[in-house]
Design an enzyme around this catalytic site. Structure first.
Site, mmCIF file in Angstrom:
data_model
loop_
_atom_site.group_PDB
_atom_site.id
_atom_site.type_symbol
_atom_site.label_atom_id
_atom_site.label_comp_id
_atom_site.label_asym_id
_atom_site.label_seq_id
_atom_site.Cartn_x
_atom_site.Cartn_y
_atom_site.Cartn_z
ATOM 1 N N ASN A 14 0.881 -1.164 0.000
ATOM 2 C CA ASN A 14 0.000 0.000 0.000
ATOM 3 C C ASN A 14 0.922 1.217 0.000
ATOM 4 O O ASN A 14 1.394 1.644 1.057
ATOM 5 C CB ASN A 14 -0.915 -0.016 1.222
ATOM 6 C CG ASN A 14 -1.823 1.197 1.296
ATOM 7 O OD1 ASN A 14 -1.817 2.056 0.415
ATOM 8 N ND2 ASN A 14 -2.604 1.279 2.351
ATOM 9 N N LYS A 21 3.167 0.650 3.268
ATOM 10 C CA LYS A 21 2.790 -0.423 4.180
ATOM 11 C C LYS A 21 2.928 -1.719 3.398
ATOM 12 O O LYS A 21 2.626 -1.762 2.198
ATOM 13 C CB LYS A 21 1.350 -0.255 4.652
ATOM 14 C CG LYS A 21 1.148 0.960 5.515
ATOM 15 C CD LYS A 21 -0.304 1.122 5.899
ATOM 16 C CE LYS A 21 -0.489 2.441 6.632
ATOM 17 N NZ LYS A 21 -1.891 2.810 6.748
ATOM 18 N N ARG A 101 -2.698 -2.102 -3.285
ATOM 19 C CA ARG A 101 -3.920 -1.361 -3.019
ATOM 20 C C ARG A 101 -3.884 -0.124 -3.911
ATOM 21 O O ARG A 101 -2.894 0.626 -3.915
ATOM 22 C CB ARG A 101 -3.978 -0.910 -1.565
ATOM 23 C CG ARG A 101 -5.213 -0.069 -1.315
ATOM 24 C CD ARG A 101 -5.061 0.816 -0.141
ATOM 25 N NE ARG A 101 -6.261 1.620 0.027
ATOM 26 C CZ ARG A 101 -6.253 2.779 0.632
ATOM 27 N NH1 ARG A 101 -5.124 3.268 1.097
ATOM 28 N NH2 ARG A 101 -7.365 3.456 0.746
ATOM 29 N N ASP A 157 -10.025 0.181 -4.168
ATOM 30 C CA ASP A 157 -11.007 0.581 -3.168
ATOM 31 C C ASP A 157 -12.374 0.773 -3.830
ATOM 32 O O ASP A 157 -13.399 0.408 -3.250
ATOM 33 C CB ASP A 157 -10.607 1.905 -2.507
ATOM 34 C CG ASP A 157 -9.414 1.774 -1.583
ATOM 35 O OD1 ASP A 157 -8.775 0.700 -1.550
ATOM 36 O OD2 ASP A 157 -9.112 2.768 -0.888
#
Length: 163
Positions: A14, A21, A101, A157
């Site tokens: 991410n 992350k 992500r 997302d």
């Protein structure tokens, strides 16, 4: 779960504007993913950054150092993951897929997608819809594709919120 089922090491990233992350999972078909490592590279591009590397069942590692860019941060992650003593990956070639992500996929994506040139162009095209996030996500994808010789997959997302 079959005894001889292959373990697929999967790295999930991410990427933010000044952080990455990450988590490493062992995945066996038909079973839940097994967390192996979680971590965070933060303050990328600032004078002093930090990496927090947390292998499951082992001591947490915290290193303060300068990360001039995302590539330097991911190179340190690779160094920690492949450390001969404490690493959880023998070689980066053991990582079979990198998941990313991505905040906004625009109208192009309603589910996860293999990242190829068309997917990258579509993510780039969706940047006005997530101007603070998509550029960093694109940077993370490009750096990972440079450092890992395996497919990259984007999870959006916006696809999550469509369900």
């Amino acid at each position: 779960m079959a005894q001889d089922a292959p373990v697929i090491q999967t790295l999930v990233l991410n990427a933010g504007s000044s952080s990455v992350k990450y988590a490493l999972f062992n995945i066996v078909y038909g079973s839940d993913p097994i967390p192996v490592v979680a971590g965070l590279v933060e303050k990328i591009g600032l004078e002093m950054g930090r990496i927090k590397h947390e292998p499951v069942g082992d001591a947490k590692v915290v290193i303060d150092m300068h990360f001039p860019d995302h590539k330097a941060g991911l190179e340190k992650v690779i160094e920690l993951l492949t450390d001969p003593v404490s690493g959880k990956v023998k070689d980066t070639k053991d990582i079979k897929v990198v998941g990313h992500r991505v905040v906004h996929g625009g109208e192009s994506f309603t589910k996860a997608a293999l990242i190829d040139e068309d997917a990258m162009n579509a993510i780039l095209k969706a940047t006005p819809l997530a101007p603070l996030h998509n550029p960093a996500n694109i940077t993370g994808i490009k750096v990972a594709q440079e450092l890992f010789d395996c497919p990259s997959v984007a999870v959006f997302d916006t696809a999550f919120h469509m369900t």
